[in-house]
Motif scaffolding. Structure first.
Motif, mmCIF file in Angstrom:
data_model
loop_
_atom_site.group_PDB
_atom_site.id
_atom_site.type_symbol
_atom_site.label_atom_id
_atom_site.label_comp_id
_atom_site.label_asym_id
_atom_site.label_seq_id
_atom_site.Cartn_x
_atom_site.Cartn_y
_atom_site.Cartn_z
ATOM 1 N N ASP A 42 -2.196 -5.124 0.191
ATOM 2 C CA ASP A 42 -3.209 -5.832 0.971
ATOM 3 C C ASP A 42 -2.642 -6.514 2.216
ATOM 4 O O ASP A 42 -3.379 -7.176 2.946
ATOM 5 N N GLY A 43 -1.343 -6.339 2.449
ATOM 6 C CA GLY A 43 -0.712 -6.958 3.612
ATOM 7 C C GLY A 43 -1.158 -6.294 4.903
ATOM 8 O O GLY A 43 -1.446 -5.097 4.943
ATOM 9 N N ARG A 44 -1.248 -7.079 5.944
ATOM 10 C CA ARG A 44 -1.612 -6.584 7.278
ATOM 11 C C ARG A 44 -0.388 -6.770 8.169
ATOM 12 O O ARG A 44 -0.065 -7.894 8.556
ATOM 13 N N PHE A 45 0.274 -5.687 8.467
ATOM 14 C CA PHE A 45 1.512 -5.745 9.240
ATOM 15 C C PHE A 45 1.319 -5.070 10.584
ATOM 16 O O PHE A 45 0.710 -4.007 10.671
ATOM 17 N N ASP A 46 1.844 -5.709 11.611
ATOM 18 C CA ASP A 46 1.740 -5.175 12.966
ATOM 19 C C ASP A 46 2.834 -4.166 13.263
ATOM 20 O O ASP A 46 2.650 -3.277 14.095
ATOM 21 N N SER A 47 3.965 -4.320 12.606
ATOM 22 C CA SER A 47 5.101 -3.421 12.804
ATOM 23 C C SER A 47 5.833 -3.247 11.489
ATOM 24 O O SER A 47 5.859 -4.157 10.651
ATOM 25 N N VAL A 48 6.435 -2.066 11.330
ATOM 26 C CA VAL A 48 7.278 -1.778 10.172
ATOM 27 C C VAL A 48 8.596 -1.243 10.709
ATOM 28 O O VAL A 48 8.615 -0.266 11.462
ATOM 29 N N LEU A 49 9.692 -1.899 10.309
ATOM 30 C CA LEU A 49 11.025 -1.505 10.738
ATOM 31 C C LEU A 49 11.826 -1.101 9.502
ATOM 32 O O LEU A 49 11.662 -1.698 8.436
ATOM 33 N N VAL A 50 12.717 -0.116 9.658
ATOM 34 C CA VAL A 50 13.471 0.355 8.501
ATOM 35 C C VAL A 50 14.870 0.804 8.915
ATOM 36 O O VAL A 50 15.062 1.376 9.983
ATOM 37 N N SER A 51 15.819 0.518 8.050
ATOM 38 C CA SER A 51 17.189 1.004 8.207
ATOM 39 C C SER A 51 17.187 2.523 8.088
ATOM 40 O O SER A 51 16.381 3.102 7.354
ATOM 41 N N PRO A 52 18.114 3.220 8.771
ATOM 42 C CA PRO A 52 18.176 4.678 8.646
ATOM 43 C C PRO A 52 18.817 5.167 7.341
ATOM 44 O O PRO A 52 18.838 6.373 7.091
ATOM 45 N N PHE A 53 19.330 4.269 6.492
ATOM 46 C CA PHE A 53 19.930 4.688 5.225
ATOM 47 C C PHE A 53 18.819 5.173 4.286
ATOM 48 O O PHE A 53 17.747 4.560 4.195
ATOM 49 N N ASN A 54 19.088 6.248 3.550
ATOM 50 C CA ASN A 54 18.063 6.873 2.707
ATOM 51 C C ASN A 54 17.413 5.916 1.717
ATOM 52 O O ASN A 54 16.203 5.984 1.491
ATOM 53 N N ARG A 55 18.181 5.019 1.118
ATOM 54 C CA ARG A 55 17.604 4.122 0.116
ATOM 55 C C ARG A 55 16.562 3.189 0.724
ATOM 56 O O ARG A 55 15.559 2.879 0.087
ATOM 57 N N ALA A 56 16.768 2.773 1.963
ATOM 58 C CA ALA A 56 15.770 1.946 2.648
ATOM 59 C C ALA A 56 14.571 2.793 3.075
ATOM 60 O O ALA A 56 13.421 2.363 2.947
ATOM 61 N N LEU A 57 14.850 3.987 3.581
ATOM 62 C CA LEU A 57 13.756 4.896 3.971
ATOM 63 C C LEU A 57 12.873 5.237 2.778
ATOM 64 O O LEU A 57 11.638 5.229 2.880
ATOM 65 N N ASP A 58 13.491 5.530 1.626
ATOM 66 C CA ASP A 58 12.719 5.838 0.414
ATOM 67 C C ASP A 58 11.833 4.660 0.014
ATOM 68 O O ASP A 58 10.653 4.836 -0.311
ATOM 69 N N THR A 59 12.417 3.469 0.026
ATOM 70 C CA THR A 59 11.661 2.275 -0.359
ATOM 71 C C THR A 59 10.471 2.069 0.579
ATOM 72 O O THR A 59 9.355 1.775 0.138
ATOM 73 N N CYS A 60 10.706 2.258 1.856
ATOM 74 C CA CYS A 60 9.635 2.125 2.844
ATOM 75 C C CYS A 60 8.535 3.159 2.607
ATOM 76 O O CYS A 60 7.346 2.818 2.605
ATOM 77 N N LYS A 61 8.921 4.413 2.404
ATOM 78 C CA LYS A 61 7.928 5.485 2.202
ATOM 79 C C LYS A 61 7.044 5.207 0.998
ATOM 80 O O LYS A 61 5.845 5.460 1.024
ATOM 81 N N ILE A 62 7.636 4.678 -0.063
ATOM 82 C CA ILE A 62 6.877 4.408 -1.279
ATOM 83 C C ILE A 62 6.044 3.133 -1.145
ATOM 84 O O ILE A 62 4.894 3.093 -1.579
ATOM 85 N N SER A 63 6.614 2.098 -0.531
ATOM 86 C CA SER A 63 6.043 0.748 -0.604
ATOM 87 C C SER A 63 5.152 0.309 0.541
ATOM 88 O O SER A 63 4.268 -0.515 0.345
ATOM 89 N N ALA A 64 5.426 0.781 1.747
ATOM 90 C CA ALA A 64 4.666 0.275 2.902
ATOM 91 C C ALA A 64 3.185 0.618 2.762
ATOM 92 O O ALA A 64 2.839 1.740 2.382
ATOM 93 N N PRO A 65 2.321 -0.340 3.046
ATOM 94 C CA PRO A 65 0.884 -0.046 2.963
ATOM 95 C C PRO A 65 0.499 1.116 3.866
ATOM 96 O O PRO A 65 1.032 1.257 4.979
#
Length: 187
Positions: A42-65
């Motif tokens: 339910d979060g409203r985010f204006d920007s999403v930033l992510v580290s290029p390391f796979n573990r951060a990218l995976d977490t972002c892909k799964i978790s970001a609204p």
């Protein structure tokens, strides 16, 4: 007001207790990211930033609204530190680690200054790494290498820092982990 939600990636350690920039989330890390997703939905985010390391990218892909903007890969969000940073049980910090930590703090301070200006007035979701978040908190509070060793940043935890219009930070939470707290993590 500018608010950053710094999120440590999910568990990516292999059976030998190792992870690299290429490591993907392990099954536990995937479950952690799925729990995080329910807290962020339910979060409203204006920007999403992510580290290029796979573990951060995976977490972002799964978790970001799904309603969030497309994530921006930011190389300045990679893990920092040698992996030998002191733990709370260490009685002394070798000079080489103090020097490394001081260099990291300078880099992090520059990143924060630029990010506060660039994302002024935004709600920013940031997927990064534990040592980077420890360094961000250390810069914010003026901690040295020994003091920062007492910060534990859990997997998929949320560290929330708000900056007022003059750039003054307020730490709103440190390492709040979905599933372990009942606090409302997204206002």
């Amino acid at each position: 007001m500018t608010t950053f939600y710094f999120i440590r990636h999910g568990n990516a350690y292999d059976a030998h207790g190792e992870q690299t920039p290429e490591s993907h989330l392990n099954p536990t890390g995937i479950r952690q990211a799925e729990v995080l997703k329910s807290y962020l939905k339910d979060g409203r985010f204006d920007s999403v930033l992510v580290s290029p390391f796979n573990r951060a990218l995976d977490t972002c892909k799964i978790s970001a609204p799904t309603s969030s903007p497309k994530p921006q890969i930011i190389k300045e969000l990679i893990e920092v530190g040698s992996g030998m940073w002191p733990a709370p049980t260490d009685s002394a910090v070798p000079q080489v680690l103090e020097d490394e930590f001081d260099a990291v703090k300078k880099e992090v301070a520059n990143f924060l200054k630029e990010a506060v200006a660039k994302y002024e007035g935004q709600e920013v979701l940031i997927f990064t790494h534990g040592n980077r978040i420890r360094a961000i908190i250390s810069v914010t509070l003026g901690l040295d290498a020994r003091a920062q060793s007492h910060l534990y940043i859990d997997f998929v935890s949320i560290t929330k820092i708000r900056y007022d219009s003059s750039g003054f930070p307020t730490i709103l939470s440190v390492s709040e982990t979905p599933g372990k707290t009942v606090a409302n993590l997204i206002e």
